[in-house]
Design an enzyme around this catalytic site. Structure first.
Site, PDB file in Angstrom:
ATOM      1  N   GLY A  15       0.752  -1.243   0.194  1.00 23.80           N
ATOM      2  CA  GLY A  15       0.152   0.018  -0.120  1.00 23.80           C
ATOM      3  C   GLY A  15       0.987   1.314   0.047  1.00 23.80           C
ATOM      4  O   GLY A  15       0.636   2.296   0.521  1.00 23.80           O
ATOM      5  N   GLY A  61      -0.330   5.013  -1.218  1.00 25.46           N
ATOM      6  CA  GLY A  61      -0.978   5.663  -0.179  1.00 25.46           C
ATOM      7  C   GLY A  61      -0.574   6.845   0.477  1.00 25.46           C
ATOM      8  O   GLY A  61       0.800   7.160   0.195  1.00 25.46           O
ATOM      9  N   GLN A  62      -1.396   7.567   0.968  1.00 25.84           N
ATOM     10  CA  GLN A  62      -0.867   8.870   2.046  1.00 25.84           C
ATOM     11  C   GLN A  62       0.393   8.552   2.740  1.00 25.84           C
ATOM     12  O   GLN A  62       1.302   9.283   2.917  1.00 25.84           O
ATOM     13  CB  GLN A  62      -2.384   9.282   2.468  1.00 25.84           C
ATOM     14  CG  GLN A  62      -1.614  11.105   3.191  1.00 25.84           C
ATOM     15  CD  GLN A  62      -2.708  11.203   4.033  1.00 25.84           C
ATOM     16  OE1 GLN A  62      -3.424  10.430   4.820  1.00 25.84           O
ATOM     17  NE2 GLN A  62      -2.618  12.559   4.658  1.00 25.84           N
ATOM     18  N   ASP A 117       2.404  -1.901  -4.334  1.00 26.19           N
ATOM     19  CA  ASP A 117       0.998  -1.097  -4.548  1.00 26.19           C
ATOM     20  C   ASP A 117       0.235  -1.838  -5.555  1.00 26.19           C
ATOM     21  O   ASP A 117       0.896  -2.467  -6.623  1.00 26.19           O
ATOM     22  CB  ASP A 117       1.219   0.177  -4.799  1.00 26.19           C
ATOM     23  CG  ASP A 117       0.058   1.018  -4.330  1.00 26.19           C
ATOM     24  OD1 ASP A 117       0.006   1.535  -3.065  1.00 26.19           O
ATOM     25  OD2 ASP A 117      -0.992   0.983  -5.157  1.00 26.19           O
ATOM     26  N   ILE A 118      -1.096  -1.755  -5.493  1.00 23.56           N
ATOM     27  CA  ILE A 118      -1.871  -2.412  -6.622  1.00 23.56           C
ATOM     28  C   ILE A 118      -1.587  -1.448  -7.944  1.00 23.56           C
ATOM     29  O   ILE A 118      -1.995  -2.234  -8.971  1.00 23.56           O
ATOM     30  CB  ILE A 118      -3.252  -2.063  -6.153  1.00 23.56           C
ATOM     31  CG1 ILE A 118      -4.389  -2.907  -7.145  1.00 23.56           C
ATOM     32  CG2 ILE A 118      -4.125  -0.716  -6.110  1.00 23.56           C
ATOM     33  CD1 ILE A 118      -4.653  -4.131  -6.430  1.00 23.56           C
ATOM     34  N   ASP A 132      -1.508  -7.033  -5.431  1.00 25.89           N
ATOM     35  CA  ASP A 132      -2.671  -7.132  -5.015  1.00 25.89           C
ATOM     36  C   ASP A 132      -2.937  -7.671  -3.910  1.00 25.89           C
ATOM     37  O   ASP A 132      -2.826  -9.097  -3.691  1.00 25.89           O
ATOM     38  CB  ASP A 132      -3.537  -7.660  -6.283  1.00 25.89           C
ATOM     39  CG  ASP A 132      -5.189  -7.838  -5.693  1.00 25.89           C
ATOM     40  OD1 ASP A 132      -5.395  -7.237  -4.562  1.00 25.89           O
ATOM     41  OD2 ASP A 132      -5.983  -8.200  -6.359  1.00 25.89           O
ATOM     42  N   TYR A 157     -15.483   0.592   8.426  1.00 29.37           N
ATOM     43  CA  TYR A 157     -14.088   0.915   8.715  1.00 29.37           C
ATOM     44  C   TYR A 157     -13.470   0.660  10.166  1.00 29.37           C
ATOM     45  O   TYR A 157     -12.554  -0.115  10.697  1.00 29.37           O
ATOM     46  CB  TYR A 157     -13.688   2.490   8.136  1.00 29.37           C
ATOM     47  CG  TYR A 157     -12.086   2.602   8.436  1.00 29.37           C
ATOM     48  CD1 TYR A 157     -11.073   2.116   7.762  1.00 29.37           C
ATOM     49  CD2 TYR A 157     -11.759   3.816   9.179  1.00 29.37           C
ATOM     50  CE1 TYR A 157      -9.732   2.488   7.935  1.00 29.37           C
ATOM     51  CE2 TYR A 157     -10.567   4.340   9.337  1.00 29.37           C
ATOM     52  CZ  TYR A 157      -9.499   3.812   8.778  1.00 29.37           C
ATOM     53  OH  TYR A 157      -8.322   4.158   8.879  1.00 29.37           O
ATOM     54  N   LYS A 191     -11.285  -2.090  11.761  1.00 33.52           N
ATOM     55  CA  LYS A 191     -10.039  -1.970  12.661  1.00 33.52           C
ATOM     56  C   LYS A 191      -9.819  -2.453  14.047  1.00 33.52           C
ATOM     57  O   LYS A 191      -8.979  -2.910  14.458  1.00 33.52           O
ATOM     58  CB  LYS A 191      -9.819  -0.339  12.703  1.00 33.52           C
ATOM     59  CG  LYS A 191      -9.417   0.379  11.213  1.00 33.52           C
ATOM     60  CD  LYS A 191      -7.942  -0.203  10.838  1.00 33.52           C
ATOM     61  CE  LYS A 191      -7.546   0.427   9.380  1.00 33.52           C
ATOM     62  NZ  LYS A 191      -6.314  -0.404   8.995  1.00 33.52           N
TER      63      LYS A 191
HETATM   64  C1  AKB Z   1     -10.353   8.356   8.103  1.00 30.95           C
HETATM   65  O1  AKB Z   1     -10.694   9.776   8.145  1.00 30.95           O
HETATM   66  O2  AKB Z   1     -10.941   7.444   7.613  1.00 30.95           O
HETATM   67  C2  AKB Z   1      -8.771   8.255   8.329  1.00 30.95           C
HETATM   68  C3  AKB Z   1      -8.551   7.760   9.783  1.00 30.95           C
HETATM   69  C4  AKB Z   1      -8.782   8.560  10.990  1.00 30.95           C
HETATM   70  O3  AKB Z   1      -8.488   6.519   9.990  1.00 30.95           O
HETATM   71  N1  AKB Z   1      -8.003   9.502   8.342  1.00 30.95           N
END
Ligand code: AKB
Length: 315
Positions: A8, A11-12, A34-35, A52, A142, A146
Site C-alpha cells: 500500500g 497511499g498517503q 502497491d496495486i 494485489d 472501517y 479496525k
Molecule cells: C479516516 O478519516 O478515515 C482516516 C482515519 C482517521 O483513520 N484518516
C-alpha cells in the site's frame, strides 16, 4: 539494516513511510508494493512491485521467496469510502491482514506493522482525552474492521508469538501525497483550496473537533514503535496516539493568520455522522510510557509548513 516491504506504498502514509524507511535502511532494502501498475513518481528511487493484497497466493509466494524482516501492511479502504462499499471494505481490510499474520506465524516475517485508527471508537466512547482502554462500539465499517483487526493482532501475538505492532492513527495531514476517502481529509484539502482560491467549504461543521497529526510526527511514531525493543511493547492491539486536536473553525482561523482574506464556509455531508462518532481528543500516555512517544508539531507549526509546501498542481 533490515529487509523491508511496504504494502500500500502509493497511499498517503505509504509514500512518506517508504521515503523515511529508505533513508534508514538504504534505498535497495525497502521494497514499495502497491496495486498500481506504474511506480508512483516519488518512489522510483528503490525497488517497486505491483501487488494485489487480495491475491493471497501471489503475496505468499513473493514474501516466502524474498523473506522480510519487516512488513508494513497499509492497503485499506478508509472510513468514508468504506461506507459506500462495505463488503469490499471488510474484505480488503481483513483478508490482507490474515495473509500477513499467517506468514509471520510461519516464520517468513520477523515484525509486522499494521495501522489502526481512532475509528475503533464510537459514540459511546468518552470523547475527550479518550483513554487507551475504554468502551469501543464503532458504528462504521472501517471502524469495525479496525477493531476486529486489533483483536486479531493481539491474538496472533499471544497465541503464536507474532511480533505485530500498531498505532491508532488520528487524521493525518501531509503535503507529499493526498489522502483518499477519509473523514479527516478536509484538514488536508483546506490547504490546497486556501492557496489556490483563498476559500474552502468544509464537509464537517465548524465545531467538530477531531484528533489530528502532521505526517512527520506520524512517520516518526511508526518508526520509533517498530524500533522499540519487543519487551517494551506492552500493547499488541494498537496504541492511542494523540497529537493535536482542532475544529474546522480553529483550523480556518489559523490559516487566516497567514492568508488574511481566506474564507471558510460549512456544508456538512454524510461524513459529519462519522466524525460525530469519533473522539475529540486522545490520551496517549501508554505510548509515552512504553516507547517514549512525544509529538512535535502544534497547530501553528502544521499550518505554516503545509501552506509553505502544498503544491496546488497535485489536485
Ligand atoms: C479516516 O478519516 O478515515 C482516516 C482515519 C482517521 O483513520 N484518516
Amino acid at each position: 539494516m533490515s529487509n523491508v516491504l511496504v504494502i500500500g506504498a502509493g497511499g498517503q502514509i505509504g509514500t512518506e513511510l517508504v521515503l523515511a524507511l529508505r533513508k534508514n535502511h538504504g534505498e535497495q532494502n525497502v521494497v514499495a508494493a502497491d496495486i498500481k501498475i506504474e511506480c508512483p513518481p516519488l518512489l522510483t528511487g528503490g525497488p517497486y512491485v505491483q501487488m494485489d493484497v487480495l491475491n493471497r497466493d501471489a503475496v505468499r509466494n513473493y514474501i516466502i521467496y524474498k523473506g522480510f524482516d519487516e512488513v508494513y501492511l497499509l492497503a485499506a479502504l478508509l472510513s468514508a469510502t468504506a461506507e459506500k462499499n462495505p463488503d469490499f471494505a471488510w474484505k480488503l481490510n481483513m483478508e490482507g491482514l490474515f495473509t500477513i499474520l499467517d506468514l509471520a506465524k510461519e516464520g517468513h516475517i520477523k515484525r509486522i506493522f499494521w495501522p489502526s485508527s481512532i475509528a475503533v471508537f464510537g459514540p459511546t466512547t468518552p470523547a475527550d482525552q479518550t483513554p487507551q482502554t475504554t468502551v469501543m462500539e464503532p458504528t462504521t465499517v472501517y471502524g469495525i474492521s479496525k477493531l476486529a483487526g486489533e483483536r486479531w493482532c493481539e491474538y496472533y501475538h499471544s497465541k503464536f508469538g507474532v511480533d505485530v505492532r500498531s498505532i491508532r492513527y488520528p487524521g493525518l495531514i501531509s503535503y507529499k501525497s493526498l489522502p483518499g476517502g477519509g473523514t479527516t481529509d478536509y484538514a488536508v484539502d483546506i490547504f490546497y483550496k486556501a492557496k489556490a482560491v483563498k476559500s474552502f467549504t468544509s464537509f464537517l461543521s465548524e465545531d467538530t473537533a477531531l484528533p489530528m497529526m502532521f505526517m512527520d510526527d506520524a512517520i516518526r511514531a511508526t518508526i520509533e514503535l517498530m524500533n522499540a525493543p519487543s519487551e517494551s511493547i506492552k500493547i499488541r492491539s494498537a496504541y492511542n496516539l494523540g497529537g493535536i486536536s482542532f475544529t474546522p473553525k480553529q483550523l480556518g482561523e489559523a490559516i487566516t493568520k497567514v492568508i488574511p482574506d481566506f474564507q471558510i464556509s460549512y456544508a456538512p455531508d454524510f461524513r459529519q455522522e462519522i466524525a460525530d462518532s469519533w473522539p475529540n481528543s486522545i490520551d496517549d500516555s501508554e505510548a509515552k510510557k512504553d516507547w517514549n512517544w512525544k509529538h512535535q508539531y502544534d497547530l501553528e507549526g502544521l499550518v505554516n509548513i503545509m501552506l509553505a509546501n502544498v503544491d496546488i498542481n497535485l489536485l
